[in-house]
Write a protein that holds these residues in place. Sequence first.
Motif, PDB file in Angstrom:
ATOM      1  N   ILE A  90      34.009  -0.837 -27.256  1.00  0.00           N
ATOM      2  CA  ILE A  90      32.846   0.098 -27.609  1.00  0.00           C
ATOM      3  C   ILE A  90      33.498   1.702 -27.468  1.00  0.00           C
ATOM      4  CG2 ILE A  90      31.109   1.441 -25.943  1.00  0.00           C
ATOM      5  CD1 ILE A  90      31.061  -1.274 -24.613  1.00  0.00           C
ATOM      6  N   LEU A  91      34.660   1.824 -26.964  1.00  0.00           N
ATOM      7  CA  LEU A  91      35.284   3.285 -27.286  1.00  0.00           C
ATOM      8  C   LEU A  91      35.668   3.196 -28.739  1.00  0.00           C
ATOM      9  CD1 LEU A  91      37.151   3.797 -23.751  1.00  0.00           C
ATOM     10  CD2 LEU A  91      35.228   4.816 -24.607  1.00  0.00           C
ATOM     11  N   PHE A  92      36.297   2.217 -29.308  1.00  0.00           N
ATOM     12  CA  PHE A  92      36.930   2.417 -30.743  1.00  0.00           C
ATOM     13  C   PHE A  92      35.677   2.677 -31.583  1.00  0.00           C
ATOM     14  CE2 PHE A  92      37.506   0.406 -34.716  1.00  0.00           C
ATOM     15  CZ  PHE A  92      38.237   0.847 -35.165  1.00  0.00           C
ATOM     16  N   LEU A  93      34.475   1.852 -31.508  1.00  0.00           N
ATOM     17  CA  LEU A  93      33.389   2.047 -32.368  1.00  0.00           C
ATOM     18  C   LEU A  93      32.712   3.627 -32.121  1.00  0.00           C
ATOM     19  CD1 LEU A  93      31.297  -1.111 -31.867  1.00  0.00           C
ATOM     20  CD2 LEU A  93      32.110  -0.047 -34.011  1.00  0.00           C
ATOM     21  N   SER A  94      32.641   4.089 -30.708  1.00  0.00           N
ATOM     22  CA  SER A  94      31.933   5.200 -30.443  1.00  0.00           C
ATOM     23  C   SER A  94      33.031   6.491 -31.034  1.00  0.00           C
ATOM     24  CB  SER A  94      31.808   5.605 -28.893  1.00  0.00           C
ATOM     25  OG  SER A  94      31.353   4.472 -28.475  1.00  0.00           O
ATOM     26  N   TYR A  95      34.061   6.158 -30.883  1.00  0.00           N
ATOM     27  CA  TYR A  95      35.140   7.253 -31.542  1.00  0.00           C
ATOM     28  C   TYR A  95      35.022   7.353 -33.063  1.00  0.00           C
ATOM     29  CZ  TYR A  95      39.444   9.973 -32.236  1.00  0.00           C
ATOM     30  OH  TYR A  95      40.176  11.266 -32.735  1.00  0.00           O
ATOM     31  N   ALA A  96      34.921   6.307 -33.994  1.00  0.00           N
ATOM     32  CA  ALA A  96      34.667   5.924 -35.266  1.00  0.00           C
ATOM     33  C   ALA A  96      33.514   6.705 -35.561  1.00  0.00           C
ATOM     34  CB  ALA A  96      34.810   4.717 -35.644  1.00  0.00           C
ATOM     35  N   LEU A  97      32.256   6.434 -34.817  1.00  0.00           N
ATOM     36  CA  LEU A  97      31.050   6.964 -35.193  1.00  0.00           C
ATOM     37  C   LEU A  97      31.258   8.513 -34.982  1.00  0.00           C
ATOM     38  CD1 LEU A  97      28.844   4.362 -33.714  1.00  0.00           C
ATOM     39  CD2 LEU A  97      28.766   5.123 -35.855  1.00  0.00           C
ATOM     40  N   TYR A  98      31.680   9.108 -33.763  1.00  0.00           N
ATOM     41  CA  TYR A  98      32.018  10.375 -33.622  1.00  0.00           C
ATOM     42  C   TYR A  98      32.605  11.370 -34.751  1.00  0.00           C
ATOM     43  CZ  TYR A  98      33.304  14.853 -31.279  1.00  0.00           C
ATOM     44  OH  TYR A  98      33.441  16.019 -30.934  1.00  0.00           O
ATOM     45  N   GLY A  99      33.579  10.486 -35.218  1.00  0.00           N
ATOM     46  CA  GLY A  99      34.366  11.069 -36.520  1.00  0.00           C
ATOM     47  C   GLY A  99      33.326  11.263 -37.645  1.00  0.00           C
ATOM     48  N   VAL A 100      32.669  10.035 -37.805  1.00  0.00           N
ATOM     49  CA  VAL A 100      31.593  10.033 -38.962  1.00  0.00           C
ATOM     50  C   VAL A 100      30.594  11.210 -38.836  1.00  0.00           C
ATOM     51  CG1 VAL A 100      29.711   8.772 -40.129  1.00  0.00           C
ATOM     52  CG2 VAL A 100      31.763   7.643 -39.481  1.00  0.00           C
ATOM     53  N   SER A 101      30.194  11.386 -37.469  1.00  0.00           N
ATOM     54  CA  SER A 101      29.140  12.363 -37.344  1.00  0.00           C
ATOM     55  C   SER A 101      29.622  13.812 -37.439  1.00  0.00           C
ATOM     56  CB  SER A 101      28.691  12.177 -35.767  1.00  0.00           C
ATOM     57  OG  SER A 101      28.365  11.086 -35.370  1.00  0.00           O
ATOM     58  N   LEU A 102      31.081  14.078 -36.893  1.00  0.00           N
ATOM     59  CA  LEU A 102      31.547  15.261 -37.178  1.00  0.00           C
ATOM     60  C   LEU A 102      31.632  15.830 -38.567  1.00  0.00           C
ATOM     61  CD1 LEU A 102      34.485  15.702 -34.930  1.00  0.00           C
ATOM     62  CD2 LEU A 102      32.217  17.058 -34.934  1.00  0.00           C
ATOM     63  N   TRP A 103      32.015  14.655 -39.447  1.00  0.00           N
ATOM     64  CA  TRP A 103      32.138  15.000 -41.042  1.00  0.00           C
ATOM     65  C   TRP A 103      30.903  15.201 -41.465  1.00  0.00           C
ATOM     66  CZ3 TRP A 103      30.756  11.265 -45.251  1.00  0.00           C
ATOM     67  CH2 TRP A 103      31.332  11.740 -46.254  1.00  0.00           C
ATOM     68  N   LEU A 104      29.768  14.221 -41.208  1.00  0.00           N
ATOM     69  CA  LEU A 104      28.309  14.639 -41.601  1.00  0.00           C
ATOM     70  C   LEU A 104      27.781  16.009 -41.486  1.00  0.00           C
ATOM     71  CD1 LEU A 104      26.908  10.907 -41.064  1.00  0.00           C
ATOM     72  CD2 LEU A 104      27.658  11.946 -43.144  1.00  0.00           C
ATOM     73  N   GLN A 105      28.062  16.302 -40.106  1.00  0.00           N
ATOM     74  CA  GLN A 105      27.721  17.616 -39.675  1.00  0.00           C
ATOM     75  C   GLN A 105      28.384  18.880 -40.406  1.00  0.00           C
ATOM     76  OE1 GLN A 105      29.369  18.802 -35.995  1.00  0.00           O
ATOM     77  NE2 GLN A 105      27.549  19.834 -35.178  1.00  0.00           N
ATOM     78  N   ARG A 106      29.428  18.480 -40.938  1.00  0.00           N
ATOM     79  CA  ARG A 106      29.959  19.676 -41.855  1.00  0.00           C
ATOM     80  C   ARG A 106      29.140  20.049 -43.103  1.00  0.00           C
ATOM     81  NH1 ARG A 106      35.089  17.185 -41.165  1.00  0.00           N
ATOM     82  NH2 ARG A 106      35.574  17.816 -39.023  1.00  0.00           N
ATOM     83  N   ASP A 107      28.283  19.158 -43.382  1.00  0.00           N
ATOM     84  CA  ASP A 107      27.553  19.469 -44.903  1.00  0.00           C
ATOM     85  C   ASP A 107      26.416  20.401 -44.173  1.00  0.00           C
ATOM     86  OD1 ASP A 107      25.890  19.649 -46.850  1.00  0.00           O
ATOM     87  OD2 ASP A 107      26.631  17.479 -47.554  1.00  0.00           O
ATOM     88  N   PHE A 108      26.338  21.869 -44.604  1.00  0.00           N
ATOM     89  CA  PHE A 108      25.210  22.696 -44.141  1.00  0.00           C
ATOM     90  C   PHE A 108      24.168  22.645 -45.000  1.00  0.00           C
ATOM     91  CE2 PHE A 108      29.209  24.436 -42.262  1.00  0.00           C
ATOM     92  CZ  PHE A 108      28.974  24.162 -41.008  1.00  0.00           C
TER      93      PHE A 108
END
Lengths: 280, 125
Positions: free
Chosen positions: A20-38
């Motif tokens: 669960i932590l692995f999946l969450s961390y991967a999804l957090y990374g993806v979220s951060l990356w997507l957030q950078r598109d303003f």
Amino acid sequence: MYNTVFWDFGIFSWRDCVEILFLSYALYGVSLWLQRDFQKPLLLYFYGYCLLFFTTHYAHLSTIHSLLLTLFPICALIFILLHQDTLQRNFVMLRNITPAEQVTEHWTELLIRSSLVAASNNKEIRCIIEKGDSLSTILTCPVKTDCHVNPGLLDLLIESSLFKQHAMLWLNKTGRVQGINCLWKKTSLETWLAQELKEREEWIQDALFFTSKTDALFFILHPTTRTYTLIAQGKLLERISAHAALKTIKQYLGLLVNNEIKGDLHVHKGATHASEQFFT
Amino acid sequence: MFTKVQHTLLNNFSLKLIAFIIGYGLWILMSAEHTTTVYMTVPVSFYNVKGYTIDAPETVNVRLHGKRNDLYTLSHKLAFHIDGNTLAVGKQSLFFESSLLFLPDTVTLIESIPKESTIEVRKTE
């Protein structure tokens, strides 16, 4: 008690927690990356997709659920393509299409002269010169000008009370002032520099990083020493005199005429404290 | 309004929380059909024992193997169900076998700890 709580959530062992932590961390990374598109709310699209995915599962809408699952790689590809800004900054730079435009005569000399005048007034000048790669995706520019360098313009801009010394003056290689008070668009991903450079000033680190990704040239005039620091192609030339800086800038931008090149010394990367060096 | 919702959704703690929720949801969906082995403490339950007192262990540890979904469903319902009519008065050995757990076909009992236990059935005065 802990056992019961974990069992209620279907977590039977520490292995489940790791997954669960692995999946969450991967999804957090993806979220951060997507957030950078303003420019586009990609993160909200992603959350919408996930919500739809879970809803279709629990509502037993099996066809839509399977469709969403099957189309996931295509959706991921679309997200990557839409995330143009970061993609361009990290992998591919936009190229400037320069129409046949007359280069402003002696604009480099005007620039150097204006910077020296500013140094006399105890002002530090930072300047970024765009060559072939577009800097529009990596710079935030609150004041856009888009006009040719002329003797009065630079002095007017630099002496203005709105001019920020720690921001950059942005020019292109034809001598057009694109904007003032420009800053780098920085992200946490861009921290790959060598250890010895991490101890240097932040502006040096930023300039080294972004010039290594583009063919832009950065320079700064230090008012105390009246010497220039030039950065291009991820290389640093320090304590350069005004004349040497002018030659280096012209040579780098391809503005030197043949008789000016004659007799010049070309120094490769490595020696950094010479008064006259060139980016090769 | 939209900007406020967007800001709340996009701050760093919210990002972590949402990532955790989605991660957990995905894990639940993906792992439902996977098989796993779990340890459980299962109560021992006797029926048809009116008029008798039984000295027996209250719980037994078991190791089960099966689909995660089935194990999750079973986790709060599982017990060793022992028919009092099959027991004689006095001391005797009781084997904790899978037939006493009424497990579905997809779940198997790997071991019970202890495998057997001595119980005593007495008539109530």
